[in-house]
Design a protein around this motif. Structure first.
Motif, PDB file in Angstrom:
ATOM      1  N   UNK A  75       1.036  -1.306   0.029  1.00  0.00           N
ATOM      2  CA  UNK A  75       0.061   0.129   0.016  1.00  0.00           C
ATOM      3  C   UNK A  75       0.998   1.261   0.000  1.00  0.00           C
ATOM      4  N   UNK A  76       1.957   1.373   0.773  1.00  0.00           N
ATOM      5  CA  UNK A  76       2.924   2.391   0.650  1.00  0.00           C
ATOM      6  C   UNK A  76       3.492   2.873  -0.680  1.00  0.00           C
ATOM      7  N   UNK A  77       3.846   1.635  -1.112  1.00  0.00           N
ATOM      8  CA  UNK A  77       4.459   1.708  -2.652  1.00  0.00           C
ATOM      9  C   UNK A  77       3.491   2.085  -3.532  1.00  0.00           C
ATOM     10  N   UNK A  78       2.293   1.693  -3.466  1.00  0.00           N
ATOM     11  CA  UNK A  78       1.081   2.117  -4.347  1.00  0.00           C
ATOM     12  C   UNK A  78       1.139   3.561  -4.347  1.00  0.00           C
ATOM     13  N   UNK A  79       0.906   4.034  -2.999  1.00  0.00           N
ATOM     14  CA  UNK A  79       0.687   5.517  -2.900  1.00  0.00           C
ATOM     15  C   UNK A  79       1.829   6.398  -3.383  1.00  0.00           C
ATOM     16  N   UNK A  80       3.076   5.753  -3.338  1.00  0.00           N
ATOM     17  CA  UNK A  80       4.195   6.690  -4.008  1.00  0.00           C
ATOM     18  C   UNK A  80       4.155   6.470  -5.522  1.00  0.00           C
ATOM     19  N   UNK A  81       4.012   5.230  -5.939  1.00  0.00           N
ATOM     20  CA  UNK A  81       3.911   5.271  -7.608  1.00  0.00           C
ATOM     21  C   UNK A  81       2.626   6.196  -8.074  1.00  0.00           C
ATOM     22  N   UNK A  82       1.512   6.282  -7.180  1.00  0.00           N
ATOM     23  CA  UNK A  82       0.459   6.937  -7.599  1.00  0.00           C
ATOM     24  C   UNK A  82       0.990   8.670  -7.678  1.00  0.00           C
ATOM     25  N   UNK A  83       1.423   9.117  -6.542  1.00  0.00           N
ATOM     26  CA  UNK A  83       2.163  10.250  -6.399  1.00  0.00           C
ATOM     27  C   UNK A  83       2.866  10.724  -7.856  1.00  0.00           C
ATOM     28  N   UNK A  84       3.732   9.779  -8.271  1.00  0.00           N
ATOM     29  CA  UNK A  84       4.678   9.948  -9.426  1.00  0.00           C
ATOM     30  C   UNK A  84       3.844   9.968 -10.466  1.00  0.00           C
ATOM     31  N   UNK A  85       2.779   9.281 -10.718  1.00  0.00           N
ATOM     32  CA  UNK A  85       1.990   9.010 -11.935  1.00  0.00           C
ATOM     33  C   UNK A  85       1.198  10.394 -12.115  1.00  0.00           C
ATOM     34  N   UNK A  86       0.827  10.884 -10.789  1.00  0.00           N
ATOM     35  CA  UNK A  86       0.101  12.366 -10.864  1.00  0.00           C
ATOM     36  C   UNK A  86       0.987  13.361 -11.191  1.00  0.00           C
TER      37      UNK A  86
END
Length: 123
Positions: A75-86
């Motif tokens: 879950x933390x890695x997904x949040x980091x990935x999403x922030x990068x995608x945004x």
């Protein structure tokens, strides 16, 4: 002119990837699918709507093709990935309605699904 709505990238990615990334969880996913289909979908109708909406979203925004977090992310890695995608693609996308959505009576669609699940399997 086609009517569009500004939708959080996370909600869109919740349809185009196997991950539920929406900050509003199922509400974000449901709102997007209801908007695109013009329907008021029940929970059991969401997979069919997502199957039809995902290719339309990718057609509207080709950058979505292949845009997905690595499999097995925490879950933390997904949040980091999403922030990068945004940061790379923006926090929102303009999304048009789906053309050709076929409304099905929710009760009948539920019955049809139950019947399919209960079909005997051949050995």
């Amino acid at each position: 002119m086609t009517e569009t709505r500004s939708v959080p990238l996370a909600d869109v990615l919740s349809v185009t990837t196997p991950n539920l990334l929406s900050a509003r969880h199922m509400d974000g996913l449901t709102d997007l699918l209801n908007w695109m289909t013009g329907d008021e979908l029940e929970a059991w109708q969401l997979p069919r709507a997502a199957d039809e909406c995902a290719p339309a979203l990718i057609a509207q925004h080709p950058v979505l093709n292949g845009l997905a977090p690595p499999p097995g992310c925490s879950t933390p890695a997904l949040r980091v990935w999403l922030a990068s995608a945004e940061r790379q693609h923006g926090t929102h996308l303009e999304v048009a309605r789906l053309s050709g959505w076929v409304h099905q009576d929710p009760v009948q669609e539920f019955r049809d699904r139950v019947e399919l699940v209960n079909l005997p399997t051949t050995p």
